[in-house]
Design an enzyme around this catalytic site. Structure first.
Site, PDB file in Angstrom:
ATOM      1  N   GLU A   1       0.974  -1.206   0.033  1.00  0.00           N
ATOM      2  CA  GLU A   1       0.127   0.069   0.050  1.00  0.00           C
ATOM      3  C   GLU A   1       0.918   1.244   0.071  1.00  0.00           C
ATOM      4  O   GLU A   1       0.429   2.360  -0.426  1.00  0.00           O
ATOM      5  CB  GLU A   1      -0.874  -0.057   1.258  1.00  0.00           C
ATOM      6  CG  GLU A   1      -1.998  -0.971   1.154  1.00  0.00           C
ATOM      7  CD  GLU A   1      -1.793  -2.488   1.478  1.00  0.00           C
ATOM      8  OE1 GLU A   1      -0.546  -2.397   1.996  1.00  0.00           O
ATOM      9  OE2 GLU A   1      -2.657  -3.303   1.852  1.00  0.00           O
TER      10      GLU A   1
ATOM     11  N   PHE B   1     -11.652  -7.138  14.097  1.00  0.00           N
ATOM     12  CA  PHE B   1     -10.748  -7.608  12.912  1.00  0.00           C
ATOM     13  C   PHE B   1     -10.519  -6.609  12.122  1.00  0.00           C
ATOM     14  O   PHE B   1     -10.982  -6.160  11.388  1.00  0.00           O
ATOM     15  CB  PHE B   1     -11.090  -8.960  12.333  1.00  0.00           C
ATOM     16  CG  PHE B   1     -10.288  -9.558  11.345  1.00  0.00           C
ATOM     17  CD1 PHE B   1      -9.080  -9.877  11.978  1.00  0.00           C
ATOM     18  CD2 PHE B   1     -10.520  -9.598   9.933  1.00  0.00           C
ATOM     19  CE1 PHE B   1      -7.957 -10.469  11.033  1.00  0.00           C
ATOM     20  CE2 PHE B   1      -9.444  -9.966   9.022  1.00  0.00           C
ATOM     21  CZ  PHE B   1      -8.179 -10.269   9.512  1.00  0.00           C
ATOM     22  N   GLN B   2      -9.146  -6.165  12.202  1.00  0.00           N
ATOM     23  CA  GLN B   2      -8.423  -5.378  11.069  1.00  0.00           C
ATOM     24  C   GLN B   2      -9.154  -3.956  11.194  1.00  0.00           C
ATOM     25  O   GLN B   2      -9.202  -3.263  10.372  1.00  0.00           O
ATOM     26  CB  GLN B   2      -8.585  -5.597   9.541  1.00  0.00           C
ATOM     27  CG  GLN B   2      -7.829  -7.054   9.330  1.00  0.00           C
ATOM     28  CD  GLN B   2      -7.493  -7.263   7.815  1.00  0.00           C
ATOM     29  OE1 GLN B   2      -8.526  -6.824   7.035  1.00  0.00           O
ATOM     30  NE2 GLN B   2      -6.449  -7.756   7.528  1.00  0.00           N
TER      31      GLN B   2
ATOM     32  N   LYS C   1     -17.620  -0.393   6.630  1.00  0.00           N
ATOM     33  CA  LYS C   1     -17.930  -1.106   5.276  1.00  0.00           C
ATOM     34  C   LYS C   1     -19.389  -1.205   5.257  1.00  0.00           C
ATOM     35  O   LYS C   1     -19.909  -1.320   3.997  1.00  0.00           O
ATOM     36  CB  LYS C   1     -17.766  -2.742   5.630  1.00  0.00           C
ATOM     37  CG  LYS C   1     -17.882  -3.593   4.648  1.00  0.00           C
ATOM     38  CD  LYS C   1     -17.193  -4.923   4.920  1.00  0.00           C
ATOM     39  CE  LYS C   1     -17.318  -5.885   3.476  1.00  0.00           C
ATOM     40  NZ  LYS C   1     -16.880  -7.163   3.707  1.00  0.00           N
TER      41      LYS C   1
ATOM     42  N   MET D   1      24.688   8.189   2.068  1.00  0.00           N
ATOM     43  CA  MET D   1      24.533   9.454   2.903  1.00  0.00           C
ATOM     44  C   MET D   1      24.717   9.273   4.231  1.00  0.00           C
ATOM     45  O   MET D   1      25.326  10.094   4.734  1.00  0.00           O
ATOM     46  CB  MET D   1      23.189   9.961   2.537  1.00  0.00           C
ATOM     47  CG  MET D   1      22.700  11.264   3.152  1.00  0.00           C
ATOM     48  SD  MET D   1      24.024  12.611   2.457  1.00  0.00           S
ATOM     49  CE  MET D   1      23.260  13.363   1.156  1.00  0.00           C
TER      50      MET D   1
END
Ligand code: TPP
Ligand code: MG
Lengths: 575, 163
Positions: free
Chosen positions: A51, A113-114, A163, A482
């Protein structure tokens, strides 16, 4: 009257808003939306492999096009994976709309959940965020999200979508809102007339002026006005890293960019200036070095659309809140009223600047000769030649980023795409992909390092799926260069964890995805490889360029010093 | 310097956390905080007292104004204003002390709002320094509990904070 489910409203809204691509990754809480996208052809979904890449793709697209990039992720881990990309966009004021699935409303707060409170997690790194409370709110909330993301000082906006808001069985009337108003949000455009007049007066009296332009010139589409003003006043122009290309670097009045790794002449001119016109900049610490020693003799005019940027770090003598384009045009208007301009001669100032320029001419680095190990700087110069200076140039973060900014000269805005404020390694590949998808006929070159590239290299798979032909130039110094440079300078070369043992064989790696990689070691090999690389605009090619790992980026500000305190090479520093 | 900043905030979920979060995020300090609905159901009013030099206060007001949920804002300390805070204090009140406490309560124009054989609950309103003084005065008798609302305020005269 048309009845649509929340999910179908989202798909339809994106079409009506003129969105061509969205970048995302599916999961439980977003599946109704995914189903709606499946049943239409107008909005194309690009499936990434992580993502974070979706947010960087949207970001790259936004930087090149000036339009908001759109991301779709699921709840919980999908949304938290997007956080780095949201923060990256926030720091650089990039317009972005992130649609996050969320667990159903009745589960919120139950550690379902999630479930993650993504509005809470992202609060300090968004311009604003929304939670959908009712499906019928979707069109207006989305319109507000796009409006906020792209107006005023742009930034990312998160929309949290439980949802049940997208359930296919619940249908409501859909109308595309052409406009939205928010009583608490009305970004200024016009600057204050009296202040603008004051600024012009100050500029006309200046003996040692410098124009300092930033990202606001690029986002505010003010390059032309800036160029007109600079030419009209015969004043030198430097830009921040974000402003690269906002003023043509091929122009004689360009000093290049300033700051920690900015050009010698830009930093010297700033330090000695008597008037600085800052436009669309925020005087951040990578520019100013020690604020208390910053430009001791300068009066500062500061134009910015965000009042909170003004006098945040450096106090402005003439603050002007307004859109860069408007204010600069107002200034041009005032100047034409004053013909003939009683303008102080800048000849002395220009001869000092030209002295600074010639002091460092030919001393910036030593290019490798035939058969020798390449210097990263010369690779960037060779790519500039091979692309006629007209590519979209994307970078990751590290030494290669600074070399790319220093040696690829930009004459147009929106061509330099780099994570400046957050400095996000891994940004480069997906950002380049986001641009290439929408600018198929242009060259999109990614300068990366073997460290940064490995943070997002799974996206080669996305390139394969969607045929994204970016050109990848890996300035391979076999180290986190760097970091290593700072360790050389500040830790007596104790290279703690900056050496990348066990690098992959990039030719084999790329071939696993069906792409070609060419390993390059010498200047001769480079020329041949570049010709191959740019022969076909649509082929992804990876150049693994073995460069000298000992090279440092110079100039470099001496910590806690003023603008003019710089290391100029491993052995020289300003007195 | 101490400043009292009053804000009209959209009465939306998350608005309060954005305003308050800003203070910790940007290293500004909050001394007191007071939030409640207004006569307009779509707005709540938030009043915060904070300290900082001119530059810090300028940043605080600019950053707050930048929040999309902030509709209007005023720094009350920039002009003449009325500042009030309410405090409830529970103090030990035994025997002879009961009269003594009663006298102090009268001097401060406070009220005893609840009584048990050994405890007085006192309600007092005023500006923050008056409340501080009362707490000091009660310390010798024994304070059991203090609940303060945080400062609220309005400008004096015809200056108003509304839409
Ligand atoms: C996500 C992330 N982690 C750590 C850093 C700190 N950091 C800045 S530059 C750098 C090294 C980058 O190495 P490489 O990509 O190989 O580029 P090089 O400097 O060698 O050109 C690191 C670790 C960062 N900027 N971003
Ligand atoms: Mg490296």
């Amino acid at each position: 009257m048309e009845l649509l489910s929340g999910a179908d409203m989202i798909a339809r809204f994106l079409k009506d808003e003129g969105v061509e691509y969205i970048y995302g990754y599916p999961g439980g809480a977003a599946l109704h939306i995914y189903d709606a996208l499946f049943r239409q052809d107008d909005v194309k979904h690009i499936l990434v492999r992580h993502e974070q890449a979706a947010t960087h793709m949207a970001d790259g697209y936004a930087r090149a096009s000036g339009k908001p990039g759109v991301v779709l992720v699921t709840s919980g881990p999908g949304a938290t994976n997007a956080v780095t990309g949201i923060a990256t966009a926030y720091m650089d004021s990039i317009p972005m709309v992130v649609l996050c699935g969320q667990v159903a409303s009745h589960l919120i707060g139950e550690d379902a959940f999630q479930e993650t409170d993504i509005v809470g997690v992202t609060r300090p790194i968004v311009k604003h965020s929304f939670s959908i409370r009712h499906p019928s709110d979707i069109p207006v909330v989305l319109k507000k999200a796009f409006y906020l993301a792209s107006s005023g000082r742009p930034g990312p906006v998160v929309v949290d979508i439980p949802k049940d808001m997208t359930a296919p069985t619940e249908r409501y009337e859909y109308v595309y809102p052409k406009k939205v108003r928010m009583r608490s949000y009305s970004p200024v455009t016009r600057g204050h007339a009296g202040q603008t007049r004051k600024a012009v007066d100050l500029l006309l009296k200046a003996k040692r002026p410098v124009i300092f332009a930033g990202g606001g010139i690029v986002t505010g589409k003010a390059s032309e006005a800036l160029t007109d003003l600079a030419r009209r006043l015969n004043m030198p122009v430097t830009t921040s890293l974000m402003g690269l290309g906002g003023y043509p670097q091929g122009d004689a009045q360009s000093l290049g960019w300033l700051g920690m790794h900015g050009s010698y002449e830009a930093n010297m001119a700033m330090h000695h200036a008597d008037v600085i016109l800052g436009v669309g900049v925020r005087f951040d610490d990578r520019v100013t070095n020690n604020v208390s020693r910053f430009c001791p003799t300068a009066k500062i005019i500061h134009i910015d659309i965000d009042p909170s940027s003004i006098s945040k770090t450096v106090r402005a003598d003439v603050p002007i809140v307004g859109a860069a384009n408007h204010v600069l045009n107002d200034m041009l208007g005032l100047l034409s009223e004053r013909e003939p301009e009683q303008h102080v001669s800048l000849d002395d100032w220009w001869s000092r600047i030209n002295e600074w320029r010639s002091e460092r001419e030919g001393k910036l680095y030593e290019p490798a000769g035939e058969g020798e190990t390449l210097k990263p700087q010369q690779v960037v110069e060779a790519v500039h030649r091979a692309t006629h200076g007209d590519a979209y140039v994307v970078t990751d973060v590290g030494q290669h980023q600074m070399f790319a900014g220093q040696y690829y000269k930009f004459n147009k805005p929106n061509r330099w795409v780099s994570s400046s404020g957050l400095g996000t390694m891994g940004f480069g590949l997906p950002a380049a992909m986001g641009i290439k998808l929408s600018y198929q006929d242009d060259d999109v070159v990614l300068f990366t390092g073997e460290g940064s590239f490995q943070m997002m290299m799974q996206e080669l798979s996305t390139c394969k799926q969607f045929g994204i032909g970016v050109k990848i130039v890996n300035l391979n110094n076999q180290s986190l260069g760097m970091v290593r440079q700072w360790q050389d300078l500040n830790y007596k070369s104790r290279h703690a964890q900056s050496y990348m043992e066990s690098l992959p064989d990039f030719e084999v790696l790329l071939s696993a995805y069906g792409f070609r990689a060419i390993t390059v070691r010498t200047p001769e090999e480079l020329e041949a490889a570049l010709e191959e690389t740019f022969a076909d605009k649509h082929e992804l090619v990876f150049l693994d360029v073995q460069v000298d790992p000992r090279e440092h980026v110079y100039p470099m500000h001496v910590p806690l010093g003023s603008m003019r305190d710089m290391l100029l090479s491993k052995t020289e520093r300003t007195s | 310097m101490r400043h009292i900043i009053s804000i009209l905030l959209e009465n939306e979920p998350g608005a309060l956390s954005r305003a308050v979060g800003l203070f910790s995020q940007r290293n500004f300090n909050i001394e007191t905080l007071n939030v409640a609905p207004t006569d307009d159901a779509t707005l709540s009013r938030l009043t915060v007292t904070t300290t900082g030099d001119e530059r810090v206060i300028e940043q605080i007001t600019k950053q707050l104004n930048k929040l999309i949920d902030v509709v209007k804002l005023v720094d009350l300390t920039e002009g003449a204003h009325i500042e009030r805070e309410l405090m409830l204090v529970k103090v030990k009140a035994h025997g002879a002390q009961r009269d003594e406490i009663k006298r102090t309560v009268d001097i401060f124009r406070a009220q005893i709002v609840d009584v048990t054989p050994s405890i007085y609950t006192v309600q007092i309103t005023g500006d923050a320094s008056k409340l501080d003084a009362f707490v000091q005065a009660m310390a010798p008798v024994g304070i059991l509990e203090v609940a303060r609302t945080g400062v609220s305020g309005v400008s004096r005269g015809d200056k108003v904070l509304n839409l």
